[in-house]
Design an enzyme around this catalytic site. Structure first.
Site, PDB file in Angstrom:
ATOM      1  N   ASP A  92      -6.768  10.939  12.351  1.00 24.25           N
ATOM      2  CA  ASP A  92      -7.146  10.467  11.007  1.00 24.25           C
ATOM      3  C   ASP A  92      -7.794   9.083  11.113  1.00 24.25           C
ATOM      4  O   ASP A  92      -7.361   8.130  10.464  1.00 24.25           O
ATOM      5  CB  ASP A  92      -5.901  10.438  10.112  1.00 24.25           C
ATOM      6  CG  ASP A  92      -6.245  10.417   8.626  1.00 24.25           C
ATOM      7  OD1 ASP A  92      -7.427  10.659   8.284  1.00 24.25           O
ATOM      8  OD2 ASP A  92      -5.341  10.160   7.811  1.00 24.25           O
ATOM      9  N   GLY A 113       0.841  -1.186   0.000  1.00 25.80           N
ATOM     10  CA  GLY A 113       0.000   0.000   0.000  1.00 25.80           C
ATOM     11  C   GLY A 113       0.875   1.234   0.000  1.00 25.80           C
ATOM     12  O   GLY A 113       2.093   1.141   0.155  1.00 25.80           O
ATOM     13  N   SER A 114       0.229   2.377  -0.212  1.00 28.48           N
ATOM     14  CA  SER A 114       1.010   3.611  -0.168  1.00 28.48           C
ATOM     15  C   SER A 114       0.131   4.733   0.338  1.00 28.48           C
ATOM     16  O   SER A 114      -1.094   4.655   0.287  1.00 28.48           O
ATOM     17  CB  SER A 114       1.569   3.949  -1.549  1.00 28.48           C
ATOM     18  OG  SER A 114       0.501   4.135  -2.437  1.00 28.48           O
ATOM     19  N   LYS A 148       7.998   0.219   5.738  1.00 24.53           N
ATOM     20  CA  LYS A 148       7.496   1.502   5.259  1.00 24.53           C
ATOM     21  C   LYS A 148       8.693   2.346   4.850  1.00 24.53           C
ATOM     22  O   LYS A 148       9.621   2.532   5.651  1.00 24.53           O
ATOM     23  CB  LYS A 148       6.712   2.150   6.411  1.00 24.53           C
ATOM     24  CG  LYS A 148       5.818   3.272   6.005  1.00 24.53           C
ATOM     25  CD  LYS A 148       4.814   3.608   7.107  1.00 24.53           C
ATOM     26  CE  LYS A 148       4.011   4.828   6.714  1.00 24.53           C
ATOM     27  NZ  LYS A 148       2.982   5.172   7.681  1.00 24.53           N
ATOM     28  N   SER A 175       0.438   9.299   1.476  1.00 25.32           N
ATOM     29  CA  SER A 175       0.921  10.568   0.948  1.00 25.32           C
ATOM     30  C   SER A 175       2.435  10.708   1.091  1.00 25.32           C
ATOM     31  O   SER A 175       3.055  11.451   0.352  1.00 25.32           O
ATOM     32  CB  SER A 175       0.216  11.716   1.658  1.00 25.32           C
ATOM     33  OG  SER A 175       0.261  11.493   3.045  1.00 25.32           O
TER      34      SER A 175
HETATM   35  N1  ATP Z   1       2.081  -3.191   9.066  1.00 29.28           N
HETATM   36  C1  ATP Z   1       1.467  -3.266   7.869  1.00 29.28           C
HETATM   37  N2  ATP Z   1       1.202  -4.478   7.320  1.00 29.28           N
HETATM   38  C2  ATP Z   1       0.586  -4.569   6.108  1.00 29.28           C
HETATM   39  N3  ATP Z   1       0.202  -3.506   5.358  1.00 29.28           N
HETATM   40  C3  ATP Z   1       0.431  -2.272   5.855  1.00 29.28           C
HETATM   41  C4  ATP Z   1       1.070  -2.086   7.135  1.00 29.28           C
HETATM   42  N4  ATP Z   1       1.167  -0.747   7.361  1.00 29.28           N
HETATM   43  C5  ATP Z   1       0.615  -0.141   6.289  1.00 29.28           C
HETATM   44  N5  ATP Z   1       0.165  -1.036   5.376  1.00 29.28           N
HETATM   45  C6  ATP Z   1      -0.478  -0.745   4.075  1.00 29.28           C
HETATM   46  O1  ATP Z   1       0.112   0.420   3.502  1.00 29.28           O
HETATM   47  C7  ATP Z   1      -0.870   1.465   3.319  1.00 29.28           C
HETATM   48  C8  ATP Z   1      -0.235   2.810   3.584  1.00 29.28           C
HETATM   49  O2  ATP Z   1       0.220   2.863   4.933  1.00 29.28           O
HETATM   50  P1  ATP Z   1       0.112   4.188   5.798  1.00 29.28           P
HETATM   51  O3  ATP Z   1      -1.305   4.655   5.886  1.00 29.28           O
HETATM   52  O4  ATP Z   1       0.804   3.944   7.096  1.00 29.28           O
HETATM   53  O5  ATP Z   1       0.952   5.206   4.856  1.00 29.28           O
HETATM   54  P2  ATP Z   1       0.996   6.807   4.893  1.00 29.28           P
HETATM   55  O6  ATP Z   1       1.910   7.283   3.821  1.00 29.28           O
HETATM   56  O7  ATP Z   1       1.328   7.203   6.292  1.00 29.28           O
HETATM   57  O8  ATP Z   1      -0.525   7.174   4.561  1.00 29.28           O
HETATM   58  P3  ATP Z   1      -1.299   8.561   4.729  1.00 29.28           P
HETATM   59  O9  ATP Z   1      -1.239   9.267   3.420  1.00 29.28           O
HETATM   60  O10 ATP Z   1      -2.729   8.126   5.059  1.00 29.28           O
HETATM   61  O11 ATP Z   1      -0.650   9.317   5.860  1.00 29.28           O
HETATM   62  C9  ATP Z   1      -2.004   1.098   4.268  1.00 29.28           C
HETATM   63  O12 ATP Z   1      -3.241   1.590   3.812  1.00 29.28           O
HETATM   64  C10 ATP Z   1      -1.950  -0.432   4.255  1.00 29.28           C
HETATM   65  O13 ATP Z   1      -2.644  -0.932   3.125  1.00 29.28           O
END
Ligand code: ATP
Length: 300
Positions: free
Chosen positions: A131, A19-20, A41, A22
């Protein structure tokens, strides 16, 4: 954007993207020292200030809490910051689409119960999540425990030196109001201000309609406990301590009221296999469930 490294800390090999968001991309990765799978991440070092460092800092403070992802490693690998976490299962957003946009009442009650505990735990450490939405709630691989994710923009609401609520900031009531919308959304399959083209709705349109929607209309056909949760969250004053036990009791009463014996399991059933569901990649807009920052109303 710079290319992601293939290996992190000499032991994690990146596989597919999970997943991804912002600011980061999340990968499935193999830890070939321990022969297990983790989530990594990645954020490019060009982001200033780095959100991942902030997320790591908060996760360490919340370490050990039920439903808080465990940090396995944090550091810099060439052009990226990397945060290794326990691998989780699906988000509630994906599960909801797989279940044809409806969860059973008992499943919503159990999700609400768990998510209230997560928010109480986060709030007890002086933070608000800010959020709360289906994409930021994930279940573990065994589908028993709900995890909260995405701590990168989390903020303190409590100033421990002045021992007071930080003014002009969202508060605990906003997290609780967002949770109430989320539970109503799971039961009703939608929210009144959403339409088939909700991707294009602006924040201001949604906020205006949220304020103008009577709670009695929003919660039509579902148990009154959900309207009560929303009314209670909206009626809290800015710095008032929420009564989490009261909110839990509203949900627990629904366990005993049902005709079937109450179960504490999450109990998802998927009528649509993920491979046949064209909607699975569709996103609920981030502004959808946000608490109402305009005037607060307790119309039921
Ligand atoms: N521990 C994990 N195990 C499996 N998939 C994960 C995990 N953490 C995140 N993901 C996947 O990655 C996606 C993005 O993660 P996350 O929301 O933490 O990213 P972000 O860049 O902080 O997002 P935002 O734009 O909402 O701030 C999540 O929606 C999920 O599908």
């Amino acid at each position: 954007m710079s290319k992601a490294p293939l290996h992190i800390d000499g032991r994690f090999r990146l596989e597919n993207i999970l997943g991804s968001g912002s600011y980061a991309v999340v990968y499935r990765a193999q830890n070939f020292l321990h022969d297990d799978i983790v989530a990594i991440k990645l954020e490019p070092v060009t982001n200033n200030p780095p959100s991942l460092e902030h997320e790591h800092h908060i996760l360490k403070q919340l370490e050990g809490g039920v439903g808080i992802p465990r940090v396995l490693w944090f550091g810099r690998e060439s052009t990226h910051y990397a945060l290794a976490l326990d691998l989780l299962g699906r988000s509630l957003h994906d599960l909801f689409l797989m279940c044809n946009r409806k969860f059973r009442l008992q499943t919503v009650v159990n999700l609400g119960d768990q998510l209230l505990s997560r928010l109480e735990y986060i709030h007890s450490h002086g933070y608000i999540h800010g959020d709360v939405k289906p994409q930021n709630a994930m279940i573990d691989i065994s589908e028993k425990t709900v995890y909260i994710i995405d701590f990168g923009i989390m903020k303190r609401y409590w100033n421990s030196s002045t021992t007071s609520h930080i003014p002009f900031r969202r508060g605990r009531r906003d997290d609780l109001e967002s949770l109430a919308y989320m539970l109503i959304y799971f039961l009703c399959g939608s929210l009144l201000w959403l339409n088939s083209d909700h991707e294009k709705l602006s924040d201001s349109f949604i906020l205006e309609h949220k304020v103008d929607t009577a709670i009695v209309d929003l919660c039509e056909g579902i148990p009154p406990a959900f309207a009560n949760i929303l009314v209670y969250s909206r009626s809290l004053s800015f710095s008032e301590d929420p009564d989490y036990d009261y909110l839990c009791s509203l949900l627990h009463d629904l366990r005993t009221a049902g005709p079937a014996p109450a179960t504490h399991s999450l109990d998802f059933d998927y009528p649509i296999p993920p491979s046949q569901n064209p909607e699975l990649s569709e996103l609920v807009p981030t502004c959808l469930l946000k608490a109402t920052p305009l005037h607060r109303s307790t119309r039921v």
